[in-house]
Design a protein around this motif. Structure first.
Motif, PDB file in Angstrom:
ATOM      1  N   TRP A   3     -11.605   6.718  -4.936  1.00  0.00           N
ATOM      2  CA  TRP A   3     -10.347   6.155  -4.448  1.00  0.00           C
ATOM      3  C   TRP A   3      -9.297   6.039  -5.541  1.00  0.00           C
ATOM      4  N   GLN A   4      -9.758   6.063  -6.807  1.00  0.00           N
ATOM      5  CA  GLN A   4      -8.807   5.991  -7.913  1.00  0.00           C
ATOM      6  C   GLN A   4      -8.070   7.308  -8.131  1.00  0.00           C
ATOM      7  N   ARG A   5      -8.623   8.401  -7.589  1.00  0.00           N
ATOM      8  CA  ARG A   5      -8.012   9.718  -7.789  1.00  0.00           C
ATOM      9  C   ARG A   5      -7.122  10.145  -6.628  1.00  0.00           C
ATOM     10  N   ALA A  50      -9.180   4.204   0.937  1.00  0.00           N
ATOM     11  CA  ALA A  50      -8.733   4.312  -0.452  1.00  0.00           C
ATOM     12  C   ALA A  50      -7.550   3.382  -0.721  1.00  0.00           C
ATOM     13  N   PHE A  51      -6.643   3.278   0.234  1.00  0.00           N
ATOM     14  CA  PHE A  51      -5.468   2.409   0.132  1.00  0.00           C
ATOM     15  C   PHE A  51      -5.904   0.956  -0.034  1.00  0.00           C
ATOM     16  N   ARG A  54      -7.829   0.306  -3.421  1.00  0.00           N
ATOM     17  CA  ARG A  54      -6.930   0.193  -4.573  1.00  0.00           C
ATOM     18  C   ARG A  54      -6.183  -1.131  -4.551  1.00  0.00           C
ATOM     19  N   ASP A  58      -7.482  -2.715  -7.789  1.00  0.00           N
ATOM     20  CA  ASP A  58      -6.562  -2.260  -8.838  1.00  0.00           C
ATOM     21  C   ASP A  58      -5.137  -2.579  -8.398  1.00  0.00           C
ATOM     22  N   ASN A  59      -4.902  -3.874  -8.212  1.00  0.00           N
ATOM     23  CA  ASN A  59      -3.639  -4.313  -7.632  1.00  0.00           C
ATOM     24  C   ASN A  59      -2.437  -3.937  -8.475  1.00  0.00           C
ATOM     25  N   ARG A  61      -1.986  -1.268 -10.382  1.00  0.00           N
ATOM     26  CA  ARG A  61      -1.653   0.136 -10.147  1.00  0.00           C
ATOM     27  C   ARG A  61      -1.073   0.318  -8.747  1.00  0.00           C
ATOM     28  N   TRP A  62      -1.642  -0.411  -7.767  1.00  0.00           N
ATOM     29  CA  TRP A  62      -1.147  -0.307  -6.389  1.00  0.00           C
ATOM     30  C   TRP A  62       0.330  -0.682  -6.335  1.00  0.00           C
ATOM     31  N   GLU A  65       2.542   2.086  -7.814  1.00  0.00           N
ATOM     32  CA  GLU A  65       2.635   3.272  -6.962  1.00  0.00           C
ATOM     33  C   GLU A  65       3.342   2.982  -5.646  1.00  0.00           C
TER      34      GLU A  65
END
Length: 310
Positions: A3-5, A50-51, A54, A58-59, A61-62, A65
């Motif tokens: 999910w990070q990719r 994946a949404f 993340r 990985d808030n 980075r979310w 993006e």
């Protein structure tokens, strides 16, 4: 973690597959439409996981993006998939309308706040995301004869057109010969605006709105269709003059406008009674399918390619 990719622009594949399912349905190819719908729905589910992953793990980075225009592909993909499901008889339209609305309110302020100048093709997603909400609301308004959804459709369509103008006046037109695929959204955004007006027209007829309003909506729809076809011709000519034959994931942003222009022609034909527009749509379906197949093949080939070692 896989999910990070997954980049936020991945929703463009759902948009392309979803709208091609709609176009196939309107053209009278139920099997093709159902297959594309199944693939689009499966991909939407994977990207949704994946949404959420993340967002949960990985808030930071979310959040970074979420301010990119490409993040709005999840809004448009959800709306277009909802429309395709409704046309196939699924009673999930309200669920997808709520999801599309929540995503729109959550992401649009972030994207507009960071919208860069000059704008590029992907910037038009502020219009596409808004019009995807209008299209689904318009379809449900016609099906349920809901004045509330009619108002939602009309308001969203107007906001979407205003956002289109906002992006267009800042657009770098050199993208027509330099863009890697997303430059087609300049025309695709107007195509989905045309579909939104066609859905509004259908809802207006079902609700027996005042004749003057109905006439104005129909005239706007025909004018938008004509401009959309001009964009199609300009973008196609630019591709011939400056061919870009290497695979790029942004070509999914070419599939979507091609399919949406076809859908817009079907919708405007139904709303206006000009049946020759439907004949035009059937012609436009084939190049859209060709680009879809080439882009899908390129994506699969790129994913299957061995990754270089560390």
């Amino acid at each position: 973690m896989i999910w990070q990719r997954v980049p936020p622009e991945s929703g463009a594949a759902v948009m392309g597959l979803g709208v091609m399912s709609v176009a196939g349905h309107l053209a009278g190819f139920p099997v093709l439409s159902a297959v594309l719908l199944a693939v689009a729905a499966g991909l939407w589910g994977v990207l949704g996981v994946a949404f959420l992953a993340r967002l949960a793990f990985d808030n930071e980075r979310w959040m970074s993006e979420a301010g990119r225009p490409g993040a709005l592909t999840c809004v448009a993909g959800t709306g277009v998939l909802g429309l395709a499901l409704v046309l196939h008889g699924w009673s999930t339209g309200w669920i997808f309308l709520v999801l599309t609305t929540l995503l729109w309110f959550g992401l649009m302020p972030l994207v507009l706040r960071g919208l860069a100048t000059p704008t590029v093709g992907v910037s038009f997603l502020v219009c596409v995301g808004t019009q995807s909400l209008a299209v689904l609301a318009g379809q449900l308004a016609a099906d349920t004869r809901s004045p509330f959804l009619l108002a939602v459709c009309a308001t969203s369509a107007a906001v979407g057109l205003a956002l289109y103008v906002l992006v267009l006046v800042r657009f770098d037109f050199r993208q027509l010969t330099r863009g890697a695929g997303d430059h087609w959204v300049a025309g695709g955004a107007l195509a989905i605006s045309t579909v939104a007006i066609a859905k509004l027209d259908s809802a207006v007829q079902e609700l027996a709105a005042p004749g003057a309003f109905a006439t104005a909506v129909r005239a706007i729809g025909i004018a938008l269709w004509a401009i959309t076809m001009c964009w199609y011709a300009v973008l196609a000519a630019a591709e011939l003059l400056a061919p870009r034959l290497r695979y790029d994931f942004r070509r999914w942003a070419t599939v979507f406008p091609l399919g949406m222009t076809c859908t817009a022609s079907f919708g405007t034909a139904a709303a206006s009674g000009m049946t020759w527009m439907a004949d035009t749509a059937r012609i436009l379906l084939w190049p859209a399918l060709a680009v879809l197949c080439l882009t899908a093949w390129g994506t699969i080939h790129n994913l299957a390619r061995p990754k270089p070692g560390p």
